[in-house]
Design a protein around this motif. Sequence first.
Motif, PDB file in Angstrom:
ATOM      1  N   PRO A   1       0.825  -1.214   0.000  1.00  0.00           N
ATOM      2  CA  PRO A   1       0.000   0.000   0.000  1.00  0.00           C
ATOM      3  C   PRO A   1       0.860   1.265   0.000  1.00  0.00           C
ATOM      4  CG  PRO A   1      -0.818  -1.585   1.604  1.00  0.00           C
ATOM      5  CD  PRO A   1       0.496  -2.119   1.122  1.00  0.00           C
ATOM      6  N   PHE A   2       0.402   2.277  -0.718  1.00  0.00           N
ATOM      7  CA  PHE A   2       1.121   3.547  -0.741  1.00  0.00           C
ATOM      8  C   PHE A   2       1.093   4.181   0.656  1.00  0.00           C
ATOM      9  CE2 PHE A   2       1.085   2.839  -5.133  1.00  0.00           C
ATOM     10  CZ  PHE A   2       1.815   3.811  -5.799  1.00  0.00           C
ATOM     11  N   PRO A   3       2.167   4.872   1.037  1.00  0.00           N
ATOM     12  CA  PRO A   3       2.313   5.350   2.423  1.00  0.00           C
ATOM     13  C   PRO A   3       1.575   6.659   2.724  1.00  0.00           C
ATOM     14  CG  PRO A   3       4.273   5.903   1.182  1.00  0.00           C
ATOM     15  CD  PRO A   3       3.413   5.100   0.253  1.00  0.00           C
ATOM     16  N   TYR A   4       0.270   6.655   2.499  1.00  0.00           N
ATOM     17  CA  TYR A   4      -0.519   7.811   2.912  1.00  0.00           C
ATOM     18  C   TYR A   4      -1.794   7.348   3.598  1.00  0.00           C
ATOM     19  CZ  TYR A   4      -3.277   6.950  -1.365  1.00  0.00           C
ATOM     20  OH  TYR A   4      -4.052   6.371  -2.341  1.00  0.00           O
ATOM     21  N   ARG A   5      -2.340   8.234   4.417  1.00  0.00           N
ATOM     22  CA  ARG A   5      -3.642   8.010   5.049  1.00  0.00           C
ATOM     23  C   ARG A   5      -4.545   9.186   4.690  1.00  0.00           C
ATOM     24  NH1 ARG A   5      -1.435   7.164  11.034  1.00  0.00           N
ATOM     25  NH2 ARG A   5      -3.648   7.059  11.596  1.00  0.00           N
ATOM     26  N   ILE A   6      -5.848   8.990   4.784  1.00  0.00           N
ATOM     27  CA  ILE A   6      -6.785  10.020   4.331  1.00  0.00           C
ATOM     28  C   ILE A   6      -7.519  10.606   5.531  1.00  0.00           C
ATOM     29  CG2 ILE A   6      -8.741  10.513   2.825  1.00  0.00           C
ATOM     30  CD1 ILE A   6      -7.863   8.029   1.189  1.00  0.00           C
ATOM     31  N   ILE A   7      -7.445  11.919   5.645  1.00  0.00           N
ATOM     32  CA  ILE A   7      -8.017  12.635   6.777  1.00  0.00           C
ATOM     33  C   ILE A   7      -9.228  13.447   6.327  1.00  0.00           C
ATOM     34  CG2 ILE A   7      -7.575  14.348   8.588  1.00  0.00           C
ATOM     35  CD1 ILE A   7      -5.982  11.764   8.891  1.00  0.00           C
ATOM     36  N   LYS A   8     -10.288  13.394   7.123  1.00  0.00           N
ATOM     37  CA  LYS A   8     -11.476  14.220   6.878  1.00  0.00           C
ATOM     38  C   LYS A   8     -11.598  15.239   8.004  1.00  0.00           C
ATOM     39  CE  LYS A   8     -16.525  13.951   6.316  1.00  0.00           C
ATOM     40  NZ  LYS A   8     -17.698  13.030   6.290  1.00  0.00           N
ATOM     41  N   ILE A   9     -11.668  16.516   7.635  1.00  0.00           N
ATOM     42  CA  ILE A   9     -11.780  17.612   8.602  1.00  0.00           C
ATOM     43  C   ILE A   9     -13.159  18.241   8.430  1.00  0.00           C
ATOM     44  CG2 ILE A   9     -10.747  19.760   9.430  1.00  0.00           C
ATOM     45  CD1 ILE A   9      -8.237  18.935   7.738  1.00  0.00           C
ATOM     46  N   THR A  10     -13.970  18.191   9.478  1.00  0.00           N
ATOM     47  CA  THR A  10     -15.350  18.673   9.396  1.00  0.00           C
ATOM     48  C   THR A  10     -15.510  19.968  10.171  1.00  0.00           C
ATOM     49  OG1 THR A  10     -16.168  16.397   9.189  1.00  0.00           O
ATOM     50  CG2 THR A  10     -17.771  18.102   9.786  1.00  0.00           C
ATOM     51  N   ASN A  11     -16.071  20.962   9.518  1.00  0.00           N
ATOM     52  CA  ASN A  11     -16.335  22.259  10.136  1.00  0.00           C
ATOM     53  C   ASN A  11     -17.563  22.139  11.042  1.00  0.00           C
ATOM     54  OD1 ASN A  11     -16.811  24.928  10.768  1.00  0.00           O
ATOM     55  ND2 ASN A  11     -17.278  25.579   8.679  1.00  0.00           N
TER      56      ASN A  11
ATOM     57  N   ASP B   1     -18.813  20.552   0.649  1.00  0.00           N
ATOM     58  CA  ASP B   1     -19.803  21.019   1.626  1.00  0.00           C
ATOM     59  C   ASP B   1     -19.087  21.599   2.849  1.00  0.00           C
ATOM     60  OD1 ASP B   1     -21.868  20.249  -0.072  1.00  0.00           O
ATOM     61  OD2 ASP B   1     -21.875  18.211   0.706  1.00  0.00           O
ATOM     62  N   ASN B   2     -19.284  20.994   4.016  1.00  0.00           N
ATOM     63  CA  ASN B   2     -18.721  21.569   5.251  1.00  0.00           C
ATOM     64  C   ASN B   2     -17.483  20.817   5.741  1.00  0.00           C
ATOM     65  OD1 ASN B   2     -20.034  19.200   6.016  1.00  0.00           O
ATOM     66  ND2 ASN B   2     -20.501  19.982   8.059  1.00  0.00           N
ATOM     67  N   CYS B   3     -16.794  20.143   4.827  1.00  0.00           N
ATOM     68  CA  CYS B   3     -15.613  19.407   5.255  1.00  0.00           C
ATOM     69  C   CYS B   3     -14.523  19.445   4.186  1.00  0.00           C
ATOM     70  CB  CYS B   3     -15.967  17.960   5.605  1.00  0.00           C
ATOM     71  SG  CYS B   3     -16.468  16.971   4.184  1.00  0.00           S
ATOM     72  N   ALA B   4     -13.322  19.098   4.603  1.00  0.00           N
ATOM     73  CA  ALA B   4     -12.189  18.971   3.686  1.00  0.00           C
ATOM     74  C   ALA B   4     -11.635  17.562   3.814  1.00  0.00           C
ATOM     75  CB  ALA B   4     -11.115  20.000   4.022  1.00  0.00           C
ATOM     76  N   ILE B   5     -11.205  17.004   2.699  1.00  0.00           N
ATOM     77  CA  ILE B   5     -10.620  15.667   2.676  1.00  0.00           C
ATOM     78  C   ILE B   5      -9.245  15.772   2.034  1.00  0.00           C
ATOM     79  CG2 ILE B   5     -10.854  13.304   1.832  1.00  0.00           C
ATOM     80  CD1 ILE B   5     -13.894  13.767   1.822  1.00  0.00           C
ATOM     81  N   VAL B   6      -8.236  15.172   2.696  1.00  0.00           N
ATOM     82  CA  VAL B   6      -6.881  15.288   2.180  1.00  0.00           C
ATOM     83  C   VAL B   6      -6.068  14.038   2.509  1.00  0.00           C
ATOM     84  CG1 VAL B   6      -6.178  16.551   4.267  1.00  0.00           C
ATOM     85  CG2 VAL B   6      -4.759  16.696   2.221  1.00  0.00           C
ATOM     86  N   PRO B   7      -5.375  13.457   1.520  1.00  0.00           N
ATOM     87  CA  PRO B   7      -4.422  12.386   1.820  1.00  0.00           C
ATOM     88  C   PRO B   7      -3.149  12.992   2.398  1.00  0.00           C
ATOM     89  CG  PRO B   7      -4.512  12.785  -0.543  1.00  0.00           C
ATOM     90  CD  PRO B   7      -5.527  13.678   0.081  1.00  0.00           C
ATOM     91  N   ILE B   8      -2.610  12.348   3.422  1.00  0.00           N
ATOM     92  CA  ILE B   8      -1.463  12.876   4.153  1.00  0.00           C
ATOM     93  C   ILE B   8      -0.416  11.781   4.288  1.00  0.00           C
ATOM     94  CG2 ILE B   8      -0.710  13.797   6.388  1.00  0.00           C
ATOM     95  CD1 ILE B   8      -3.462  15.033   6.700  1.00  0.00           C
ATOM     96  N   TYR B   9       0.853  12.147   4.099  1.00  0.00           N
ATOM     97  CA  TYR B   9       1.909  11.151   4.243  1.00  0.00           C
ATOM     98  C   TYR B   9       1.815  10.517   5.631  1.00  0.00           C
ATOM     99  CZ  TYR B   9       6.044   8.954   2.358  1.00  0.00           C
ATOM    100  OH  TYR B   9       6.911   8.024   1.822  1.00  0.00           O
ATOM    101  N   GLU B  10       1.914   9.199   5.702  1.00  0.00           N
ATOM    102  CA  GLU B  10       1.576   8.459   6.913  1.00  0.00           C
ATOM    103  C   GLU B  10       2.366   8.882   8.151  1.00  0.00           C
ATOM    104  OE1 GLU B  10       2.158   4.369   5.979  1.00  0.00           O
ATOM    105  OE2 GLU B  10       4.338   4.509   5.848  1.00  0.00           O
ATOM    106  N   GLU B  11       3.582   9.377   7.964  1.00  0.00           N
ATOM    107  CA  GLU B  11       4.421   9.719   9.116  1.00  0.00           C
ATOM    108  C   GLU B  11       3.926  10.944   9.882  1.00  0.00           C
ATOM    109  OE1 GLU B  11       7.901  12.350   6.921  1.00  0.00           O
ATOM    110  OE2 GLU B  11       8.136  10.188   7.086  1.00  0.00           O
TER     111      GLU B  11
END
Length: 255
Positions: free
Chosen positions: A84-94, A127-137
């Motif tokens: 698997p590629f070394p990133y995780r996906i983060i969801k930030i909700t306002n 909508d009211n959130c942001a989604i971003v893949p982030i390097y796992e470290e």
Amino acid sequence: MLSKEDVLKNFLKEDTEDVIKVYQCMNLAYNKGIPTFTKFFCKPNIWMYFTKNFNANDFLVEAKGAFEECDRKILAFNNIYSTPFPYRIIKITNKSKFSNLSHKDYLGAIMALGIEREKLGDLRVIDNCAIVPIYEEVADYILYELSSVGRAPVSVEEIQEDNLPKSNFLEGTIIVPSLRLDNIVAKLANISRGKAVEIIDSGKVLIDYSKSIDKSKEIKDGQRVTISGVGKFIIGEIVGNTKSGRYKVKMNKFI
């Protein structure tokens, strides 16, 4: 394999440091016969070059960044075990009912934590959130430390890739006399060709995230054109010609 010096000839000076890092990562995989991943998300001009020129039957080169049609991707070399590629996906909700947060707000809040831009993939606001893949470290640090964006409180959680929303594009077709950059910019920005040349000369136009001041440069299928103050576009294929010989070209605008 091409030498580092020959590879660098294909890039602008501003990309030199990143290209050297990618080349060293690739060289390690090639010489040691092991899978390697870049330690950062690469710009389109970089990952496109390496996947096009070095991917072969005996040496696998891939790029991935979570979203469909994403710009920033991690490069993998010789990943024969499908690690698997070394990133995780983060969801930030306002969580605020009174603040409308923009792409710039979310990105600024993450970087204010001391996170380098290269550790983040494409950030999408939906909508009211942001989604971003982030390097796992650095993913855990953001999960635990990010509690607000500006004055708006936010919640932060990790989500899985199969829950990602589709990319939002405005699809369309433009008609241009040629695929020269000045003609493309004029049509996308709805301005005269003379004005297009002015903003190209001023460095306000990026091709695959690299500045381009060559107004006669021909734009190719799949390239990203970013025009300051106008938006970001993916140029598609030629789908026909008008009676006067002009080109009908598909394009997608990020929204």
